[in-house]
Design a protein around this motif. Structure first.
Motif, PDB file in Angstrom:
ATOM      1  N   SER A 193       1.126  -0.739   0.016  1.00 21.83           N
ATOM      2  CA  SER A 193       0.009   0.142   0.388  1.00 21.83           C
ATOM      3  C   SER A 193       1.113   1.255   0.169  1.00 21.83           C
ATOM      4  CB  SER A 193      -1.380   0.236   1.009  1.00 21.83           C
ATOM      5  OG  SER A 193      -0.120  -0.233   2.108  1.00 21.83           O
ATOM      6  N   VAL A 194       0.580   2.335  -0.515  1.00 19.86           N
ATOM      7  CA  VAL A 194       0.593   3.694  -0.398  1.00 19.86           C
ATOM      8  C   VAL A 194       0.771   4.530   0.774  1.00 19.86           C
ATOM      9  CG1 VAL A 194       1.992   5.593  -2.029  1.00 19.86           C
ATOM     10  CG2 VAL A 194       1.980   3.536  -2.489  1.00 19.86           C
ATOM     11  N   TRP A 204      -0.219  11.638   8.249  1.00 21.15           N
ATOM     12  CA  TRP A 204       0.308   9.718   6.736  1.00 21.15           C
ATOM     13  C   TRP A 204      -1.211   9.710   6.461  1.00 21.15           C
ATOM     14  CZ3 TRP A 204       4.363   9.692   4.294  1.00 21.15           C
ATOM     15  CH2 TRP A 204       5.414   9.751   4.655  1.00 21.15           C
ATOM     16  N   VAL A 205      -1.633  10.168   4.658  1.00 24.54           N
ATOM     17  CA  VAL A 205      -2.681   9.742   4.201  1.00 24.54           C
ATOM     18  C   VAL A 205      -2.293   8.687   3.292  1.00 24.54           C
ATOM     19  CG1 VAL A 205      -4.721  10.526   2.806  1.00 24.54           C
ATOM     20  CG2 VAL A 205      -2.872  12.041   4.346  1.00 24.54           C
ATOM     21  N   TYR A 206      -3.372   7.896   3.817  1.00 19.26           N
ATOM     22  CA  TYR A 206      -3.648   6.913   2.699  1.00 19.26           C
ATOM     23  C   TYR A 206      -3.573   6.566   1.231  1.00 19.26           C
ATOM     24  CZ  TYR A 206      -2.192   2.560   5.921  1.00 19.26           C
ATOM     25  OH  TYR A 206      -1.381   1.840   7.108  1.00 19.26           O
ATOM     26  N   TYR A 207      -3.605   5.961   0.304  1.00 20.92           N
ATOM     27  CA  TYR A 207      -3.864   6.605  -1.145  1.00 20.92           C
ATOM     28  C   TYR A 207      -4.926   4.824  -1.043  1.00 20.92           C
ATOM     29  CZ  TYR A 207      -4.204   6.320  -5.789  1.00 20.92           C
ATOM     30  OH  TYR A 207      -4.406   7.088  -8.061  1.00 20.92           O
ATOM     31  N   LYS A 208      -6.235   6.088  -1.632  1.00 24.15           N
ATOM     32  CA  LYS A 208      -7.066   4.868  -1.703  1.00 24.15           C
ATOM     33  C   LYS A 208      -8.001   4.786  -3.110  1.00 24.15           C
ATOM     34  CE  LYS A 208      -8.576   6.202   2.500  1.00 24.15           C
ATOM     35  NZ  LYS A 208      -8.439   5.524   4.080  1.00 24.15           N
ATOM     36  N   ASP A 209      -8.755   4.056  -2.912  1.00 28.32           N
ATOM     37  CA  ASP A 209      -9.267   3.324  -4.736  1.00 28.32           C
ATOM     38  C   ASP A 209     -10.492   3.983  -4.402  1.00 28.32           C
ATOM     39  OD1 ASP A 209     -10.870   2.338  -2.925  1.00 28.32           O
ATOM     40  OD2 ASP A 209      -9.851  -0.241  -3.255  1.00 28.32           O
ATOM     41  N   THR A 210     -11.428   3.513  -5.910  1.00 27.29           N
ATOM     42  CA  THR A 210     -12.825   4.172  -5.480  1.00 27.29           C
ATOM     43  C   THR A 210     -13.879   3.950  -5.231  1.00 27.29           C
ATOM     44  OG1 THR A 210     -12.996   2.915  -7.624  1.00 27.29           O
ATOM     45  CG2 THR A 210     -12.489   4.711  -8.336  1.00 27.29           C
ATOM     46  N   GLY A 212     -13.412   4.223  -1.380  1.00 26.55           N
ATOM     47  CA  GLY A 212     -12.766   4.781  -0.214  1.00 26.55           C
ATOM     48  C   GLY A 212     -11.655   4.006   0.752  1.00 26.55           C
ATOM     49  N   ASN A 213     -11.320   2.704   0.307  1.00 24.18           N
ATOM     50  CA  ASN A 213     -11.007   1.591   0.558  1.00 24.18           C
ATOM     51  C   ASN A 213      -8.950   1.638   0.577  1.00 24.18           C
ATOM     52  OD1 ASN A 213     -12.832   0.557   1.935  1.00 24.18           O
ATOM     53  ND2 ASN A 213     -13.170  -0.408  -0.290  1.00 24.18           N
TER      54      ASN A 213
END
Length: 265
Positions: A193-194, A204-210, A212-213
């Motif tokens: 994950s990123v 820190w913020v996670y890169y999300k998919d469409t 929202g996960n």
């Protein structure tokens, strides 16, 4: 009065009555025809309502702070412009395309392989414990296509709390990630994950998919093949972290970051 006169008057009266009746029938038919012409047709009303429905469907919905190419003919390179957007959804129908879609059609390597990314820009979790044999496999060795002894970053600890961090030195637009495994052994990451942030004082913020996960990126299946993952939309940040979620034998990474270019085809 003679018989002939009586018959004549009778015939005349019949003719007059028939004429009046015919006039009445014609007048009623004309009135019904006029009423039918004034009544609107339902099909025409439905056709008039259709443009309103199409108008609602044409609302453009995108999300995030996304990179756009400079379609107005500005500078061909440098940091791209940004487009503020609204809600999560697939791209709008082709007839309602935006002038510039929030994507990066051009990419440039940040410089892991070339050496433009310096050693002090790359760090990892628990780096102070990389001593002895592990001192040859430190995070600055995580460079794409690196060869020989010490050709990758090898995590000293094999768990999902490990990370590899890159400091761009300034806020930039990251549009892709390339990964490889260790050059001289069957060790690599299978998924990751990123996370990102624009300032070291921010969370820190996670890169999300469409949906929202947290998005899971698939990594490598052998030691030498390069796996490329594009970021759509790109990340606007200074700090980037890769967090291994799965690996083969050991967490081992060689990598490169792709930067978004402000160019138009």
């Amino acid at each position: 009065m003679s018989l002939v006169q009586s018959l004549f008057l009778t015939v005349l009266a019949c003719i007059l009555l028939t004429g009046i009746a015919l006039i009445g029938v014609n007048t009623q038919e004309e009135e019904e025809q006029e009423e039918q012409e004034q009544e609107p047709e339902p099909e025409q009303e439905e056709e008039q309502e259709e443009p309103d429905i199409q108008e609602e469907e044409s609302i453009e919905t995108w999300t995030g702070r996304a990179c756009t190419c400079d379609c107005e003919g500005g500078s061909p390179s440098g940091i791209p412009t940004f487009a503020p957007i609204t809600t999560v959804a697939p791209p709008p129908p082709s007839r309602y395309f935006l002038e510039c879609m929030p994507e990066c059609p051009y990419h440039q390597a940040l410089g892991f392989e070339s050496g433009a990314v310096t050693s002090d820009q790359i760090s990892c979790s628990k780096q102070e414990q990389y001593i002895g044999w592990f001192s040859s496999w430190t995070p600055e060795k995580a460079r794409l296509n690196s060869q020989g002894y010490g050709c990758a970053w090898l995590s000293k600890f094999q768990d999902t709390s490990q990370w590899l961090q890159i400091d761009l030195k300034e806020v930039g637009v990251i549009s892709g990630i390339l990964t490889q495994g260790r050059c001289d052994a069957d060790e690599w990451i299978t998924k990751y994950s990123v996370q990102y942030r624009t300032d070291e004082n921010l969370n820190w913020v996670y890169y999300k998919d469409t949906t929202g996960n947290n998005r899971v990126f698939y990594g490598n299946a052998d030691r030498s093949s390069m796996v490329q993952n594009f970021l759509r939309p790109p990340i606007v940040a200074r700090y980037i972290r890769l967090l291994p979620l799965g690996w083969h034998t050991r967490i081992a990474i060689r990598m490169e970051l792709l930067m978004c270019l402000n160019k138009c085809a």
